[in-house]
Structures are given as structure tokens and as C-alpha cells.
Design a protein around this motif. Structure first.
Motif, PDB file in Angstrom:
ATOM      1  N   MET A   3      45.387  20.876   9.701  1.00 11.20           N
ATOM      2  CA  MET A   3      46.335  19.764   9.610  1.00 11.20           C
ATOM      3  C   MET A   3      45.669  18.465  10.041  1.00 11.20           C
ATOM      4  O   MET A   3      44.770  18.468  10.878  1.00 11.20           O
ATOM      5  N   GLU A   7      50.021  15.099  10.917  1.00 12.71           N
ATOM      6  CA  GLU A   7      50.777  16.340  10.698  1.00 12.71           C
ATOM      7  C   GLU A   7      50.929  17.132  11.987  1.00 12.71           C
ATOM      8  O   GLU A   7      51.988  17.697  12.261  1.00 12.71           O
ATOM      9  N   ARG A  10      53.614  15.361  14.124  1.00 11.78           N
ATOM     10  CA  ARG A  10      54.960  15.610  13.578  1.00 11.78           C
ATOM     11  C   ARG A  10      55.384  17.055  13.833  1.00 11.78           C
ATOM     12  O   ARG A  10      56.521  17.323  14.223  1.00 11.78           O
ATOM     13  N   SER A  11      54.476  17.986  13.637  1.00 10.95           N
ATOM     14  CA  SER A  11      54.788  19.399  13.877  1.00 10.95           C
ATOM     15  C   SER A  11      55.054  19.671  15.352  1.00 10.95           C
ATOM     16  O   SER A  11      55.961  20.429  15.702  1.00 10.95           O
ATOM     17  N   GLY A  44      57.173  11.225   7.956  1.00 12.53           N
ATOM     18  CA  GLY A  44      55.885  10.688   7.531  1.00 12.53           C
ATOM     19  C   GLY A  44      55.995   9.316   6.891  1.00 12.53           C
ATOM     20  O   GLY A  44      54.989   8.733   6.497  1.00 12.53           O
TER      21      GLY A  44
END
Length: 99
Positions: A3, A7, A10-11, A44
Motif C-alpha cells: 500500500m 492508503e 486511511r486504512s 482519498g
């Protein structure tokens, strides 16, 4: 391929929200922004800034490097009392004691 940093953040934020049972509104309040701004960052459409990451990490009581490492490291770094199951356990104990 792994990632991207965006990412991972955000995860990690999504995982922390889930693990603690908090909503985007709760996180937005900690950040001093609107829920819509948190939603834009999570989708995003906008990026999490480094300053945001510092605040998010402090809010959850983890090191910012754990947040940047991704969802597994971020959630593993949570103190047990910050986890959703701990909160449920406290609520159940209070309800049992009241009956």
C-alpha cells in the motif's frame, strides 16, 4: 506491491475507528474539523496531513509511527481500554449491576 502511505493511513484510521467503536464525527471533533472533512480524507478526495496524523495518533494514544505503519500496527498499539470490546464490557457490567 504494498500500500502507499496514503492508503496505509486511511486504512489505519478506518481500523482505529472500527476497533474503538468511534464514528467519523468523534474523530472530526478531536481534529477540530467537520465530519465531511474526515470523510473526504478517508475517501482519498483529500489527504491526511502530517499534523492530522499527529492529532489522530494522540487521540488514540498511539505513536504516530504506528499510525503510519498501517492498520495492523495501529490497532495493536491501542491500549486495551480504548478497544470496543472493553467499552462493551464496562457497559454490560454497569447494566448487570443496576438490575
Amino acid at each position: 506491491m504494498g500500500m502507499t502511505l496514503d492508503e496505509r493511513v486511511r486504512s489505519a484510521v478506518a481500523a482505529l475507528l472500527y476497533a474503538t467503536g468511534e464514528s467519523q464525527v468523534d474523530l472530526a471533533t478531536a481534529l477540530g474539523v467537520s465530519q465531511a472533512q474526515v470523510s473526504r480524507r478517508q475517501s482519498g478526495a483529500a489527504a491526511w496531513s502530517l499534523a492530522d496524523c499527529d492529532i489522530v495518533a494522540a487521540h488514540y494514544g498511539i505513536d504516530v509511527l504506528e499510525l503510519l505503519a498501517g492498520p495492523t500496527r495501529a490497532t495493536e498499539s491501542l491500549l486495551p481500554q480504548r478497544r470496543r470490546s472493553a467499552a462493551r464490557g464496562r457497559r454490560a457490567a454497569v447494566q448487570d449491576g443496576a438490575s
